[in-house]
Motif scaffolding. Sequence first.
Motif, PDB file in Angstrom:
ATOM      1  N   LEU A   1       0.794  -1.231   0.000  1.00  0.00           N
ATOM      2  CA  LEU A   1       0.000   0.000   0.000  1.00  0.00           C
ATOM      3  C   LEU A   1       0.831   1.289   0.000  1.00  0.00           C
ATOM      4  O   LEU A   1       0.610   2.173  -0.832  1.00  0.00           O
ATOM      5  CB  LEU A   1      -0.943  -0.020   1.225  1.00  0.00           C
ATOM      6  CG  LEU A   1      -1.812   1.213   1.414  1.00  0.00           C
ATOM      7  CD1 LEU A   1      -2.762   1.390   0.255  1.00  0.00           C
ATOM      8  CD2 LEU A   1      -2.573   1.113   2.729  1.00  0.00           C
TER       9      LEU A   1
ATOM     10  N   MET B   1      -6.029   1.759  -6.389  1.00  0.00           N
ATOM     11  CA  MET B   1      -7.299   1.140  -6.008  1.00  0.00           C
ATOM     12  C   MET B   1      -7.328   0.918  -4.500  1.00  0.00           C
ATOM     13  O   MET B   1      -6.309   0.548  -3.902  1.00  0.00           O
ATOM     14  CB  MET B   1      -7.444  -0.207  -6.715  1.00  0.00           C
ATOM     15  CG  MET B   1      -7.752  -0.058  -8.189  1.00  0.00           C
ATOM     16  SD  MET B   1      -8.063  -1.632  -8.948  1.00  0.00           S
ATOM     17  CE  MET B   1      -6.464  -2.392  -8.949  1.00  0.00           C
TER      18      MET B   1
ATOM     19  N   ARG C   1      -9.892  -7.506  -1.829  1.00  0.00           N
ATOM     20  CA  ARG C   1      -8.831  -8.381  -2.321  1.00  0.00           C
ATOM     21  C   ARG C   1      -8.923  -9.714  -1.578  1.00  0.00           C
ATOM     22  O   ARG C   1      -9.082  -9.730  -0.353  1.00  0.00           O
ATOM     23  CB  ARG C   1      -7.482  -7.706  -2.046  1.00  0.00           C
ATOM     24  CG  ARG C   1      -6.318  -8.302  -2.775  1.00  0.00           C
ATOM     25  CD  ARG C   1      -5.047  -7.488  -2.543  1.00  0.00           C
ATOM     26  NE  ARG C   1      -4.625  -7.491  -1.146  1.00  0.00           N
ATOM     27  CZ  ARG C   1      -3.493  -6.960  -0.703  1.00  0.00           C
ATOM     28  NH1 ARG C   1      -2.678  -6.335  -1.551  1.00  0.00           N
ATOM     29  NH2 ARG C   1      -3.160  -7.013   0.563  1.00  0.00           N
TER      30      ARG C   1
ATOM     31  N   ASP D   1      -7.757 -10.795   2.300  1.00  0.00           N
ATOM     32  CA  ASP D   1      -7.573  -9.678   3.233  1.00  0.00           C
ATOM     33  C   ASP D   1      -8.474  -9.841   4.456  1.00  0.00           C
ATOM     34  O   ASP D   1      -9.673 -10.124   4.320  1.00  0.00           O
ATOM     35  CB  ASP D   1      -7.913  -8.343   2.553  1.00  0.00           C
ATOM     36  CG  ASP D   1      -6.718  -7.730   1.851  1.00  0.00           C
ATOM     37  OD1 ASP D   1      -5.578  -8.146   2.137  1.00  0.00           O
ATOM     38  OD2 ASP D   1      -6.918  -6.832   1.008  1.00  0.00           O
TER      39      ASP D   1
HETATM   40  N1  UDP Z   1      -4.341  -2.115  -0.418  1.00  0.00           N
HETATM   41  C1  UDP Z   1      -5.158  -1.344  -1.229  1.00  0.00           C
HETATM   42  N2  UDP Z   1      -4.688  -0.969  -2.461  1.00  0.00           N
HETATM   43  C2  UDP Z   1      -3.459  -1.351  -2.919  1.00  0.00           C
HETATM   44  C3  UDP Z   1      -2.623  -2.139  -2.085  1.00  0.00           C
HETATM   45  C4  UDP Z   1      -3.107  -2.514  -0.839  1.00  0.00           C
HETATM   46  O1  UDP Z   1      -6.275  -0.993  -0.863  1.00  0.00           O
HETATM   47  O2  UDP Z   1      -3.105  -1.004  -4.055  1.00  0.00           O
HETATM   48  C5  UDP Z   1      -4.818  -2.513   0.916  1.00  0.00           C
HETATM   49  C6  UDP Z   1      -4.893  -4.018   1.132  1.00  0.00           C
HETATM   50  O3  UDP Z   1      -6.140  -4.511   0.692  1.00  0.00           O
HETATM   51  C7  UDP Z   1      -4.710  -4.114   2.639  1.00  0.00           C
HETATM   52  C8  UDP Z   1      -3.785  -2.932   2.979  1.00  0.00           C
HETATM   53  O4  UDP Z   1      -3.883  -2.054   1.856  1.00  0.00           O
HETATM   54  O5  UDP Z   1      -5.933  -3.900   3.287  1.00  0.00           O
HETATM   55  C9  UDP Z   1      -2.343  -3.334   3.161  1.00  0.00           C
HETATM   56  O6  UDP Z   1      -1.968  -4.124   2.050  1.00  0.00           O
HETATM   57  P1  UDP Z   1      -0.451  -4.515   1.777  1.00  0.00           P
HETATM   58  O7  UDP Z   1      -0.425  -5.330   0.508  1.00  0.00           O
HETATM   59  O8  UDP Z   1       0.425  -3.301   1.819  1.00  0.00           O
HETATM   60  O9  UDP Z   1      -0.033  -5.401   3.020  1.00  0.00           O
HETATM   61  P2  UDP Z   1      -0.703  -6.732   3.650  1.00  0.00           P
HETATM   62  O10 UDP Z   1      -1.502  -6.246   4.839  1.00  0.00           O
HETATM   63  O11 UDP Z   1      -1.528  -7.387   2.610  1.00  0.00           O
HETATM   64  O12 UDP Z   1       0.471  -7.532   4.068  1.00  0.00           O
END
Ligand code: UDP
Length: 330
Positions: A190, A206, A282, A285
């Motif tokens: 993110l 997104m 996603r 999640d």
């Molecule tokens: N997320 C998002 N858009 C993006 C990437 C991530 O909304 O382009 C959300 C994702 O669904 C999660 C949070 O950001 O809720 C953190 O995601 P990340 O992939 O950074 O780390 P994770 O928690 O999956 O290890």
Amino acid sequence: MNVLVVGGAGYIGSHCVRQLQVAGHTPIVLDNLVKGHKDSIPEGVTFHEVDLADSPKVVDILKKEAIDIVMHFAAFIEVGESMQDPLKHYENNVAKTVSLLKSMREAGVNKFVFSSSCTVLGEEAEPPFDETMPLRPISAYGQTKADVEVILNYCTKAYGMSAAIFRYFNASGAAEGGIIGEDHSPETHLIPIAIQVALGQREKMMVFGNDYPTPDGTCLRDYVHVDDLSRAHIAAFPLLEENGKLLTYNLGTGTPASVLEIIKTVEEVSGRPVPYDLAPKRAGDVPAAYADSAKAKSELNWTPQYGTIRSIIETAWAWHQSHPHGYEDA
Ligand code: UDP
């Protein structure tokens, strides 16, 4: 201590290398550069471009460099990829770790620090997550981390090896000064994605899901600075002096931030807009994941120095601004 940092050219490994230097240890980097970046290794640090499964070479390095502790950061981390090609993840994350542990036994090195993940705890857990929760991963990636945790449990009992397992929540940020930072390919996380939008490298981003049972409907995560993670690892070294120890710590700040809060903070720090579209949830999640790090705080005397999202994002912004194309710009 002479510390072999396996995966020391990767995101978390490279930050740990610098923190080891700060703490007066001697890091030696082993990395096959499949994911790592050579430019992240500080000048003067010995680097072996070797695959961790190349047992004869690894045994040789462990002996010649008189290694006291092995820290293992080399893993494939993409959850989606792990579901499409689980064997790739099992081979890299589990089979190669077994090979590394065998090499350590052959060379007589018995202290190990392992980079695990809060994903081993799965989706049924209620935050905050402490270390008493059972292992219930829901992805092949998470399962590979859980498998190694179990392997270490048996190895510490059978061989007198000592191991510290660290389960990270959302590792983020970059070293002060913007010299090293996060450069994944492809980027899925993110904070770097939001920064890429602020830099104009992506038109928009997104937001995956906005009807979660959270205050603003987006997912809550525990963003913890990589240097804070590294310092916790190093603080465990004295506890590994005792043979047969297995230590497990969940590492996070314990204060979660939502996806929308992250986007807003990137806008504030960068002074630029970060447009986004709402997108479906996603797969995999969980609504909220944040740590109870009381154990690390009391046993390791660990306190995250980056206590706010803003302070973490400022360091990430400094890195991405000076290296908009990551290590290509180094
Ligand atoms: N997320 C998002 N858009 C993006 C990437 C991530 O909304 O382009 C959300 C994702 O669904 C999660 C949070 O950001 O809720 C953190 O995601 P990340 O992939 O950074 O780390 P994770 O928690 O999956 O290890």
